[in-house]
Design an enzyme around this catalytic site. Structure first.
Site, PDB file in Angstrom:
ATOM      1  N   GLN A  48       0.385  -1.310   0.235  1.00  0.00           N
ATOM      2  CA  GLN A  48       0.108  -0.555  -0.421  1.00  0.00           C
ATOM      3  C   GLN A  48       1.227   1.392  -0.299  1.00  0.00           C
ATOM      4  O   GLN A  48       2.008   1.225  -0.238  1.00  0.00           O
ATOM      5  CB  GLN A  48      -0.410   0.057   1.037  1.00  0.00           C
ATOM      6  CG  GLN A  48       0.043   0.018   2.629  1.00  0.00           C
ATOM      7  CD  GLN A  48      -0.863  -0.811   3.427  1.00  0.00           C
ATOM      8  OE1 GLN A  48      -2.121  -1.049   3.351  1.00  0.00           O
ATOM      9  NE2 GLN A  48       0.006  -1.764   4.633  1.00  0.00           N
ATOM     10  N   HIS A  50      -8.417   3.020  20.008  1.00  0.00           N
ATOM     11  CA  HIS A  50      -7.350   1.702  20.906  1.00  0.00           C
ATOM     12  C   HIS A  50      -7.588   1.126  22.116  1.00  0.00           C
ATOM     13  O   HIS A  50      -7.668   0.165  22.256  1.00  0.00           O
ATOM     14  CB  HIS A  50      -6.046   2.176  20.788  1.00  0.00           C
ATOM     15  CG  HIS A  50      -5.419   2.624  19.428  1.00  0.00           C
ATOM     16  ND1 HIS A  50      -5.225   3.638  18.862  1.00  0.00           N
ATOM     17  CD2 HIS A  50      -5.270   1.746  18.518  1.00  0.00           C
ATOM     18  CE1 HIS A  50      -4.722   3.237  17.688  1.00  0.00           C
ATOM     19  NE2 HIS A  50      -5.026   2.071  17.234  1.00  0.00           N
ATOM     20  N   ASP A  74       0.083   0.479  13.396  1.00  0.00           N
ATOM     21  CA  ASP A  74       1.062   1.655  14.563  1.00  0.00           C
ATOM     22  C   ASP A  74       1.010   1.540  16.179  1.00  0.00           C
ATOM     23  O   ASP A  74       1.671   2.400  16.422  1.00  0.00           O
ATOM     24  CB  ASP A  74      -0.632   2.951  14.316  1.00  0.00           C
ATOM     25  CG  ASP A  74      -1.985   2.380  14.690  1.00  0.00           C
ATOM     26  OD1 ASP A  74      -1.829   2.059  16.023  1.00  0.00           O
ATOM     27  OD2 ASP A  74      -2.907   1.214  13.808  1.00  0.00           O
ATOM     28  N   GLU A  95       1.569  -7.792  11.730  1.00  0.00           N
ATOM     29  CA  GLU A  95       1.062  -7.005  10.898  1.00  0.00           C
ATOM     30  C   GLU A  95       2.076  -6.563   9.041  1.00  0.00           C
ATOM     31  O   GLU A  95       3.052  -7.874   9.747  1.00  0.00           O
ATOM     32  CB  GLU A  95       1.942  -5.326  11.618  1.00  0.00           C
ATOM     33  CG  GLU A  95       1.597  -4.265  10.475  1.00  0.00           C
ATOM     34  CD  GLU A  95       0.527  -3.654   9.908  1.00  0.00           C
ATOM     35  OE1 GLU A  95      -0.339  -3.469  10.179  1.00  0.00           O
ATOM     36  OE2 GLU A  95       0.975  -3.917   8.848  1.00  0.00           O
ATOM     37  N   ASP A 140       1.408 -11.841   6.694  1.00  0.00           N
ATOM     38  CA  ASP A 140      -0.082 -11.689   6.653  1.00  0.00           C
ATOM     39  C   ASP A 140      -0.644 -12.666   8.127  1.00  0.00           C
ATOM     40  O   ASP A 140      -0.123 -13.261   7.878  1.00  0.00           O
ATOM     41  CB  ASP A 140       0.399 -12.852   5.325  1.00  0.00           C
ATOM     42  CG  ASP A 140      -1.663 -12.459   4.799  1.00  0.00           C
ATOM     43  OD1 ASP A 140      -2.713 -12.709   5.750  1.00  0.00           O
ATOM     44  OD2 ASP A 140      -1.810 -13.481   3.951  1.00  0.00           O
ATOM     45  N   GLY A 141      -1.489 -11.647   7.908  1.00  0.00           N
ATOM     46  CA  GLY A 141      -2.589 -12.466   9.498  1.00  0.00           C
ATOM     47  C   GLY A 141      -3.061 -13.706   9.137  1.00  0.00           C
ATOM     48  O   GLY A 141      -3.781 -14.552  10.118  1.00  0.00           O
ATOM     49  N   ASP A 149      -7.412  -5.936  14.103  1.00  0.00           N
ATOM     50  CA  ASP A 149      -7.230  -4.573  14.272  1.00  0.00           C
ATOM     51  C   ASP A 149      -7.046  -4.050  12.870  1.00  0.00           C
ATOM     52  O   ASP A 149      -6.101  -3.787  11.701  1.00  0.00           O
ATOM     53  CB  ASP A 149      -6.321  -3.829  14.960  1.00  0.00           C
ATOM     54  CG  ASP A 149      -5.902  -2.037  14.908  1.00  0.00           C
ATOM     55  OD1 ASP A 149      -6.697  -1.715  14.060  1.00  0.00           O
ATOM     56  OD2 ASP A 149      -4.682  -1.951  15.290  1.00  0.00           O
ATOM     57  N   ASP A 178      -9.805  -1.727   5.790  1.00  0.00           N
ATOM     58  CA  ASP A 178     -11.714  -1.913   5.444  1.00  0.00           C
ATOM     59  C   ASP A 178     -11.022  -2.989   4.371  1.00  0.00           C
ATOM     60  O   ASP A 178      -9.696  -3.275   3.979  1.00  0.00           O
ATOM     61  CB  ASP A 178     -11.122  -0.907   4.481  1.00  0.00           C
ATOM     62  CG  ASP A 178     -12.291   0.832   5.037  1.00  0.00           C
ATOM     63  OD1 ASP A 178     -12.708   0.381   6.669  1.00  0.00           O
ATOM     64  OD2 ASP A 178     -12.465   2.073   4.838  1.00  0.00           O
ATOM     65  N   PRO A 183      -4.722  -5.915   1.237  1.00  0.00           N
ATOM     66  CA  PRO A 183      -4.425  -7.307   1.655  1.00  0.00           C
ATOM     67  C   PRO A 183      -5.324  -7.557   2.953  1.00  0.00           C
ATOM     68  O   PRO A 183      -5.755  -8.456   3.246  1.00  0.00           O
ATOM     69  CB  PRO A 183      -3.474  -6.670   2.722  1.00  0.00           C
ATOM     70  CG  PRO A 183      -2.867  -5.018   2.200  1.00  0.00           C
ATOM     71  CD  PRO A 183      -4.415  -4.917   1.222  1.00  0.00           C
TER      72      PRO A 183
HETATM   73  N1  SAM Z   1      -7.635   2.105  12.967  1.00  0.00           N
HETATM   74  C1  SAM Z   1      -7.682   1.489  11.279  1.00  0.00           C
HETATM   75  C2  SAM Z   1      -7.994   1.824  10.569  1.00  0.00           C
HETATM   76  O1  SAM Z   1     -10.057   0.845  11.206  1.00  0.00           O
HETATM   77  O2  SAM Z   1      -8.624   2.620   9.614  1.00  0.00           O
HETATM   78  C3  SAM Z   1      -6.596  -0.024  11.608  1.00  0.00           C
HETATM   79  C4  SAM Z   1      -5.429   0.687  11.380  1.00  0.00           C
HETATM   80  S1  SAM Z   1      -4.447  -0.759  11.431  1.00  0.00           S
HETATM   81  C5  SAM Z   1      -2.667   0.623  10.507  1.00  0.00           C
HETATM   82  C6  SAM Z   1      -4.374  -1.533  10.056  1.00  0.00           C
HETATM   83  C7  SAM Z   1      -3.250  -2.487   9.898  1.00  0.00           C
HETATM   84  O3  SAM Z   1      -4.279  -3.541   9.048  1.00  0.00           O
HETATM   85  C8  SAM Z   1      -2.351  -1.734   8.509  1.00  0.00           C
HETATM   86  O4  SAM Z   1      -1.135  -1.230   8.740  1.00  0.00           O
HETATM   87  C9  SAM Z   1      -2.195  -2.300   7.534  1.00  0.00           C
HETATM   88  O5  SAM Z   1      -0.938  -2.697   6.608  1.00  0.00           O
HETATM   89  C10 SAM Z   1      -2.231  -3.873   8.742  1.00  0.00           C
HETATM   90  N2  SAM Z   1      -3.115  -5.404   7.616  1.00  0.00           N
HETATM   91  C11 SAM Z   1      -3.958  -5.329   6.777  1.00  0.00           C
HETATM   92  N3  SAM Z   1      -3.940  -6.880   5.981  1.00  0.00           N
HETATM   93  C12 SAM Z   1      -3.125  -7.199   6.775  1.00  0.00           C
HETATM   94  C13 SAM Z   1      -3.138  -8.710   6.670  1.00  0.00           C
HETATM   95  N4  SAM Z   1      -4.042  -9.442   5.827  1.00  0.00           N
HETATM   96  N5  SAM Z   1      -2.213  -9.473   7.416  1.00  0.00           N
HETATM   97  C14 SAM Z   1      -2.249  -7.788   9.234  1.00  0.00           C
HETATM   98  N6  SAM Z   1      -2.051  -7.527   8.989  1.00  0.00           N
HETATM   99  C15 SAM Z   1      -3.083  -6.149   7.492  1.00  0.00           C
END
Ligand code: SAM
Length: 295
Positions: A40, A71, A95, A115, A146-147, A164, A167, A171
């Site tokens: 991204q 949080h 974050d 993350e 990857d989660g 967390d 949208d 990923p």
């Molecule tokens: N509070 C925020 C919101 O709802 O907009 C979410 C914040 S946090 C920064 C979300 C994180 O999820 C991002 O940093 C993104 O890189 C991570 N993310 C997205 N897809 C993921 C996956 N498949 N596995 C692990 N992390 C992922």
């Protein structure tokens, strides 16, 4: 760009547009970081009124001004419902704000945060230290992966899994799938809870419908709770609370939340309960998918 106050300084704004029908703008003082990772676009900007702001693919993730709301609510609602939470898995959350709140619970001996994007972690460590400050805590294992992949291969169990995520695009899309929720349900300890970021009750009923339908087969109870936010479209946002019976109201003991020195800015026992009181327009679109709580 406009110069409404004739100061000679350019008036720069960053604007998130949601579903091509509503925009939310923040006045920008300067850009602190801009980069493109394998996953991204990551930007961190200093705003005029909301402190430092993180955007992934132009979508607002966190602002320093109100990050405590999201949080505190993703972490303390489940962790004060569980009698003595010891282990927590965070999916996403780059974050660091969710990890910070989780680690305020002294009973938590182990937290794992998965993350996908190292760039988010690095940018927040450098430019949002008040949010990322717990990422080096020895009780936290930070895994860049990857989660979905992590969950597939995981053999541990956790008292709480906090999703967390961004949208359901890019990923994060598979984090809303049925197969992922099935896997997470299998990683929960007996009284475990899964919290999922469940979008806007005003704008995202379709996403909520799909995500709670996908969770339904694997959990005895699914509840939803809301919180107010300055930074997401519509100002009202939600989390899903899925368990095998643990109830966020009946099993919640407010005395647990009265920890000396653990002062919260948004969360308190009354807010915990009130967050599960849902207006009719919220529940109407989710009939049969979420369960009532004994308020
Ligand atoms: N509070 C925020 C919101 O709802 O907009 C979410 C914040 S946090 C920064 C979300 C994180 O999820 C991002 O940093 C993104 O890189 C991570 N993310 C997205 N897809 C993921 C996956 N498949 N596995 C692990 N992390 C992922």
């Amino acid at each position: 760009m406009t110069d409404e106050n004739n100061s000679g300084k350019l008036d720069l704004w960053v604007t998130e547009t949601h579903k091509n029908m509503v925009s939310l703008g923040f006045r920008v003082e300067r850009t602190l970081f801009s980069g493109t990772s394998a996953y991204q676009q990551v930007d961190v900007v200093e705003t005029a009124g909301h402190g430092t702001l993180l955007l992934n693919d132009g979508i607002v993730m966190v602002s320093e001004r109100d990050e405590f709301v999201y949080h505190e609510m993703i972490a303390h609602v489940p962790l004060f419902t569980i009698a003595e939470p010891r282990s927590v898995l965070i999916i996403g959350g780059g974050d660091g704000g969710t990890a910070r709140e989780v680690l305020r619970h002294k009973s938590v001996k182990r937290a794992v945060m998965v993350e996908i994007d190292q760039m988010v972690v690095d940018a927040c460590k450098k430019h949002m230290p008040s949010v990322s400050c717990a990422l080096d805590d020895p009780r936290l294992e930070l895994i860049i992966d990857d989660g979905v992949k992590y969950a597939q291969n995981c053999t541990e169990t956790f008292d709480a899994v906090l999703i967390d995520s961004t949208d359901p695009i890019g990923p994060a899309q598979p984090l809303f799938d049925r197969s992922f929720y099935k896997k997470i349900a299998g990683l929960l300890s007996e009284n475990g809870v899964m919290i999922s970021q469940s979008e806007s009750p005003f704008y995202d009923t379709e996403i909520q419908n799909s995500m709670f339908s996908n969770q339904r087969p694997f959990f005895e109870k699914i509840h939803m709770y809301t919180f107010s936010t300055l930074t997401y479209p519509g100002g009202l946002w939600s989390f899903g609370f899925a368990s095998n019976g643990l109830c966020p109201i009946r099993d919640f003991d407010p005395k647990r939340a009265a920890v000396p020195g653990m002062d919260m800015q948004y969360y308190n026992p009354a807010v915990h309960r009130a967050a599960f009181a849902l207006p009719g327009f919220v529940t109407r679109g989710l009939t049969g998918l979420i369960d009532p709580v004994p308020l």
